[in-house]
Design a protein around this motif. Structure first.
Motif, PDB file in Angstrom:
ATOM      1  N   LEU A  18      22.773  60.950  31.232  1.00  0.00           N
ATOM      2  CA  LEU A  18      23.149  62.219  31.492  1.00  0.00           C
ATOM      3  C   LEU A  18      21.981  62.688  32.477  1.00  0.00           C
ATOM      4  N   LEU A  19      20.841  62.052  31.891  1.00  0.00           N
ATOM      5  CA  LEU A  19      19.111  63.179  32.094  1.00  0.00           C
ATOM      6  C   LEU A  19      19.529  63.056  33.717  1.00  0.00           C
ATOM      7  N   ILE A  20      19.813  61.496  34.139  1.00  0.00           N
ATOM      8  CA  ILE A  20      20.098  60.836  35.988  1.00  0.00           C
ATOM      9  C   ILE A  20      21.007  62.326  36.099  1.00  0.00           C
ATOM     10  N   GLY A  21      21.950  61.928  35.758  1.00  0.00           N
ATOM     11  CA  GLY A  21      23.129  62.965  36.110  1.00  0.00           C
ATOM     12  C   GLY A  21      22.983  64.020  36.167  1.00  0.00           C
ATOM     13  N   SER A  29      21.591  70.813  43.468  1.00  0.00           N
ATOM     14  CA  SER A  29      21.749  72.776  43.738  1.00  0.00           C
ATOM     15  C   SER A  29      20.769  73.087  43.952  1.00  0.00           C
ATOM     16  N   ILE A  30      19.733  72.661  44.290  1.00  0.00           N
ATOM     17  CA  ILE A  30      18.789  73.590  44.858  1.00  0.00           C
ATOM     18  C   ILE A  30      18.491  72.641  46.158  1.00  0.00           C
ATOM     19  N   ASP A  31      18.941  71.488  47.018  1.00  0.00           N
ATOM     20  CA  ASP A  31      19.106  71.499  48.347  1.00  0.00           C
ATOM     21  C   ASP A  31      20.245  72.506  49.170  1.00  0.00           C
ATOM     22  N   LEU A  39      16.913  66.231  49.414  1.00  0.00           N
ATOM     23  CA  LEU A  39      15.478  65.869  49.175  1.00  0.00           C
ATOM     24  C   LEU A  39      15.350  65.649  47.590  1.00  0.00           C
ATOM     25  N   HIS A  40      15.486  67.470  46.765  1.00  0.00           N
ATOM     26  CA  HIS A  40      15.396  67.516  46.072  1.00  0.00           C
ATOM     27  C   HIS A  40      15.854  66.731  45.015  1.00  0.00           C
ATOM     28  N   ALA A  41      16.983  66.379  45.284  1.00  0.00           N
ATOM     29  CA  ALA A  41      18.162  65.032  44.241  1.00  0.00           C
ATOM     30  C   ALA A  41      17.249  63.997  44.714  1.00  0.00           C
ATOM     31  N   ALA A  42      17.187  63.161  45.799  1.00  0.00           N
ATOM     32  CA  ALA A  42      16.592  61.752  45.249  1.00  0.00           C
ATOM     33  C   ALA A  42      14.722  62.190  44.722  1.00  0.00           C
ATOM     34  N   SER A  43      14.860  63.107  44.666  1.00  0.00           N
ATOM     35  CA  SER A  43      13.005  63.072  43.781  1.00  0.00           C
ATOM     36  C   SER A  43      13.139  63.522  42.206  1.00  0.00           C
ATOM     37  N   LEU A  82       2.547  65.829  31.736  1.00  0.00           N
ATOM     38  CA  LEU A  82       3.724  66.866  33.077  1.00  0.00           C
ATOM     39  C   LEU A  82       2.444  66.584  34.590  1.00  0.00           C
ATOM     40  N   THR A  83       1.306  65.784  34.355  1.00  0.00           N
ATOM     41  CA  THR A  83       0.931  65.983  36.115  1.00  0.00           C
ATOM     42  C   THR A  83       1.373  64.919  36.139  1.00  0.00           C
ATOM     43  N   LEU A  84       1.400  63.575  35.524  1.00  0.00           N
ATOM     44  CA  LEU A  84       1.845  62.432  36.568  1.00  0.00           C
ATOM     45  C   LEU A  84       3.699  62.796  36.749  1.00  0.00           C
ATOM     46  N   LEU A  85       4.613  63.729  36.329  1.00  0.00           N
ATOM     47  CA  LEU A  85       5.866  63.996  36.678  1.00  0.00           C
ATOM     48  C   LEU A  85       5.530  65.084  38.332  1.00  0.00           C
ATOM     49  N   ILE A  86       4.968  65.392  38.245  1.00  0.00           N
ATOM     50  CA  ILE A  86       4.314  66.142  39.579  1.00  0.00           C
ATOM     51  C   ILE A  86       3.981  65.129  40.978  1.00  0.00           C
ATOM     52  N   VAL A  87       3.070  64.423  39.793  1.00  0.00           N
ATOM     53  CA  VAL A  87       2.037  63.923  41.649  1.00  0.00           C
ATOM     54  C   VAL A  87       3.398  62.970  42.006  1.00  0.00           C
ATOM     55  N   VAL A  88       4.277  62.910  41.304  1.00  0.00           N
ATOM     56  CA  VAL A  88       5.487  60.767  41.144  1.00  0.00           C
ATOM     57  C   VAL A  88       6.428  62.162  41.784  1.00  0.00           C
ATOM     58  N   HIS A  89       6.713  63.359  42.119  1.00  0.00           N
ATOM     59  CA  HIS A  89       7.795  63.751  42.370  1.00  0.00           C
ATOM     60  C   HIS A  89       7.278  63.884  43.715  1.00  0.00           C
ATOM     61  N   HIS A  90       6.178  64.559  43.558  1.00  0.00           N
ATOM     62  CA  HIS A  90       5.821  65.162  45.196  1.00  0.00           C
ATOM     63  C   HIS A  90       5.682  64.437  45.885  1.00  0.00           C
ATOM     64  N   ALA A  91       5.064  62.909  45.318  1.00  0.00           N
ATOM     65  CA  ALA A  91       4.540  61.776  46.508  1.00  0.00           C
ATOM     66  C   ALA A  91       6.049  61.525  46.949  1.00  0.00           C
ATOM     67  N   PHE A  92       7.158  61.527  46.078  1.00  0.00           N
ATOM     68  CA  PHE A  92       7.903  60.872  46.970  1.00  0.00           C
ATOM     69  C   PHE A  92       8.677  62.042  47.698  1.00  0.00           C
ATOM     70  N   PHE A  93       9.054  63.369  47.296  1.00  0.00           N
ATOM     71  CA  PHE A  93       9.405  64.719  48.264  1.00  0.00           C
ATOM     72  C   PHE A  93       8.893  64.521  49.715  1.00  0.00           C
TER      73      PHE A  93
END
Length: 134
Positions: A18-21, A29-31, A39-43, A82-93
């Motif tokens: 459910l979290l992944i969905g 929706s952001i994309d 890009l946002h969906a993949a990240s 929180l920092t790791l979530l942000i850095v991983v998201h931004h690195a992938f994005f």
């Protein structure tokens, strides 16, 4: 990109599929409104998938117990999570956005600058909506 707080605040023991969905729908929706070609969906799907691994890295095996709550952990652990979530998201994005390792310096600059701005905004929003313990 303060929508990362959704993944930060999502309950630990809830359904992972459910979290992944929901992450996919949030990113899509952001994309849709920002015209960024998924890009946002993949990240968001990436950090939703990696969330248990990041939690295990930050909190150790404590988060696997039934009584674990994010509010019961230390501020340093919450900040690191929180920092790791942000850095991983931004690195992938930004790696997907630029899609060229020839521009690695540009990718790193964008990751650092946007991660700092996102971290500050997320901390401000989380302190705005947090419950005070007295």
């Amino acid at each position: 990109m303060v929508y990362i707080l959704f993944l930060y605040w999502y309950p630990v023991k809830e359904n992972r599929a459910l979290l992944i969905g929901l992450s996919f729908l949030l990113g899509l929706s952001i994309d849709f409104f920002s015209d960024t070609m998924a890009l946002h969906a993949a990240s968001t799907v990436t950090i939703a998938y990696l969330r248990p691994t990041i939690m295990r890295f930050v909190f150790g095996v404590n988060f696997e117990f039934q009584s674990f709550r994010l509010g019961n952990s230390t501020r340093v652990q919450q900040f690191a999570f929180l920092t790791l979530l942000i850095v991983v998201h931004h690195a992938f994005f930004f790696t997907l956005e630029i899609f060229s390792f020839g521009n690695m310096l540009l990718i790193i600059k964008k990751i650092v600058a946007n991660a700092l701005a996102t971290l500050v905004l997320c901390l401000l929003f989380s302190s705005l909506f947090s419950v005070r313990k007295e």
